[in-house]
Design a protein around this motif. Structure first.
Motif, PDB file in Angstrom:
ATOM      1  N   VAL A   6     -13.590  -3.671  51.814  1.00 13.15           N
ATOM      2  CA  VAL A   6     -13.786  -2.435  52.144  1.00 13.15           C
ATOM      3  C   VAL A   6     -13.731  -2.363  53.590  1.00 13.15           C
ATOM      4  N   ARG A   7     -13.934  -3.204  54.388  1.00  9.80           N
ATOM      5  CA  ARG A   7     -13.686  -3.186  55.821  1.00  9.80           C
ATOM      6  C   ARG A   7     -12.224  -3.362  56.024  1.00  9.80           C
ATOM      7  N   VAL A   8     -11.708  -4.335  55.539  1.00 12.23           N
ATOM      8  CA  VAL A   8     -10.281  -4.275  55.624  1.00 12.23           C
ATOM      9  C   VAL A   8      -9.330  -3.025  55.212  1.00 12.23           C
ATOM     10  N   HIS A   9      -9.877  -2.262  54.131  1.00 10.94           N
ATOM     11  CA  HIS A   9      -9.212  -1.002  53.527  1.00 10.94           C
ATOM     12  C   HIS A   9      -9.374   0.045  54.781  1.00 10.94           C
ATOM     13  N   TRP A  10     -10.602  -0.240  55.335  1.00 17.10           N
ATOM     14  CA  TRP A  10     -10.784   1.239  56.119  1.00 17.10           C
ATOM     15  C   TRP A  10      -9.863   0.723  57.530  1.00 17.10           C
ATOM     16  N   ALA A  11     -10.018  -0.434  57.718  1.00 18.79           N
ATOM     17  CA  ALA A  11      -9.257  -0.681  59.283  1.00 18.79           C
ATOM     18  C   ALA A  11      -7.526  -0.463  58.976  1.00 18.79           C
ATOM     19  N   THR A  12      -7.315  -0.768  57.679  1.00 21.81           N
ATOM     20  CA  THR A  12      -5.709  -0.334  57.580  1.00 21.81           C
ATOM     21  C   THR A  12      -5.693   0.969  57.505  1.00 21.81           C
ATOM     22  N   VAL A  13      -6.489   1.830  56.949  1.00 24.38           N
ATOM     23  CA  VAL A  13      -6.248   3.401  56.941  1.00 24.38           C
ATOM     24  C   VAL A  13      -6.317   3.802  58.321  1.00 24.38           C
ATOM     25  N   LYS A  14      -7.224   3.305  59.161  1.00 28.63           N
ATOM     26  CA  LYS A  14      -7.171   3.883  60.365  1.00 28.63           C
ATOM     27  C   LYS A  14      -5.884   3.645  61.370  1.00 28.63           C
ATOM     28  N   VAL A  15      -5.358   2.493  61.172  1.00 20.20           N
ATOM     29  CA  VAL A  15      -4.203   2.226  61.831  1.00 20.20           C
ATOM     30  C   VAL A  15      -3.102   2.977  61.200  1.00 20.20           C
ATOM     31  N   LEU A  16      -2.970   3.068  60.035  1.00 19.45           N
ATOM     32  CA  LEU A  16      -1.881   3.666  59.554  1.00 19.45           C
ATOM     33  C   LEU A  16      -1.784   5.233  59.687  1.00 19.45           C
ATOM     34  N   ARG A 133      -1.709  -6.971  65.203  1.00 15.31           N
ATOM     35  CA  ARG A 133      -3.110  -6.901  65.814  1.00 15.31           C
ATOM     36  C   ARG A 133      -4.076  -6.516  64.816  1.00 15.31           C
ATOM     37  N   LEU A 134      -3.688  -5.964  63.919  1.00 12.11           N
ATOM     38  CA  LEU A 134      -4.734  -5.499  62.660  1.00 12.11           C
ATOM     39  C   LEU A 134      -5.165  -6.871  61.801  1.00 12.11           C
ATOM     40  N   LYS A 135      -4.010  -7.699  61.717  1.00 10.20           N
ATOM     41  CA  LYS A 135      -4.131  -9.032  60.882  1.00 10.20           C
ATOM     42  C   LYS A 135      -5.232  -9.852  61.795  1.00 10.20           C
ATOM     43  N   THR A 136      -4.789 -10.076  62.966  1.00 13.21           N
ATOM     44  CA  THR A 136      -5.433 -10.854  63.962  1.00 13.21           C
ATOM     45  C   THR A 136      -6.946 -10.515  63.805  1.00 13.21           C
TER      46      THR A 136
END
Length: 144
Positions: A6-16, A133-136
């Motif tokens: 869930v954290r990965v999903h929301w971080a990805t959504v915010k960056v995109l 940066r997101l991956k890191t």
């Protein structure tokens, strides 16, 4: 693991979403064409798709028309319709689709006018850096 996903999903959504918003802003501000009706600039927007479903979008009237015509307001509808149609072709994973939805947008760009070019150049430059940066951040958060 579910919490991590869930954290990965929301971080990805915010960056995109950030990338989408920046592309829309750049395209609207840097456009080097005379937009008499406001429809071309208003047709610029984005959809964020995950596994074929739109999870976020931005299509808003930001440009006031310089003329009164029955075509006013068409830009948002055309942009959103094009983005929705392209989104329907997306399979698994995330996709950010940025469009200028008026049928003549490509023609305007062939006249050496900037419709989406500056936004595309910015995205080509920034997306790899932002995704790394997101991956890191995800890696450091999960294993520290």
């Amino acid at each position: 693991m579910a919490e991590y996903a869930v954290r990965v999903h929301w971080a990805t959504v915010k960056v995109l979403e950030y990338i989408g918003e920046q592309c829309v802003t750049l395209a609207r501000e840097k456009g080097t064409y005379n937009d008499i009706t406001g429809n071309l600039r208003n047709s610029i927007g984005y959809v964020l798709v995950k596994n074929g479903s739109i999870i976020s979008k931005n299509f808003e009237a930001k440009v006031e028309s310089k003329v009164v015509s029955s075509a006013n307001g068409k830009g948002i509808l055309e942009g959103e319709a094009l983005a929705t149609e392209l989104a329907s072709r997306v399979g698994k994973g995330y996709a950010l689709i940025v469009v200028a939805g008026m049928h003549y947008a490509h023609y305007v760009e062939t006249l050496n006018k900037d419709v989406l070019d500056s936004a595309e150049r910015w995205a080509d430059e920034q997306v790899p850096r932002l995704m790394q940066r997101l991956k890191t951040q995800i890696y450091n958060t999960s294993f520290s």
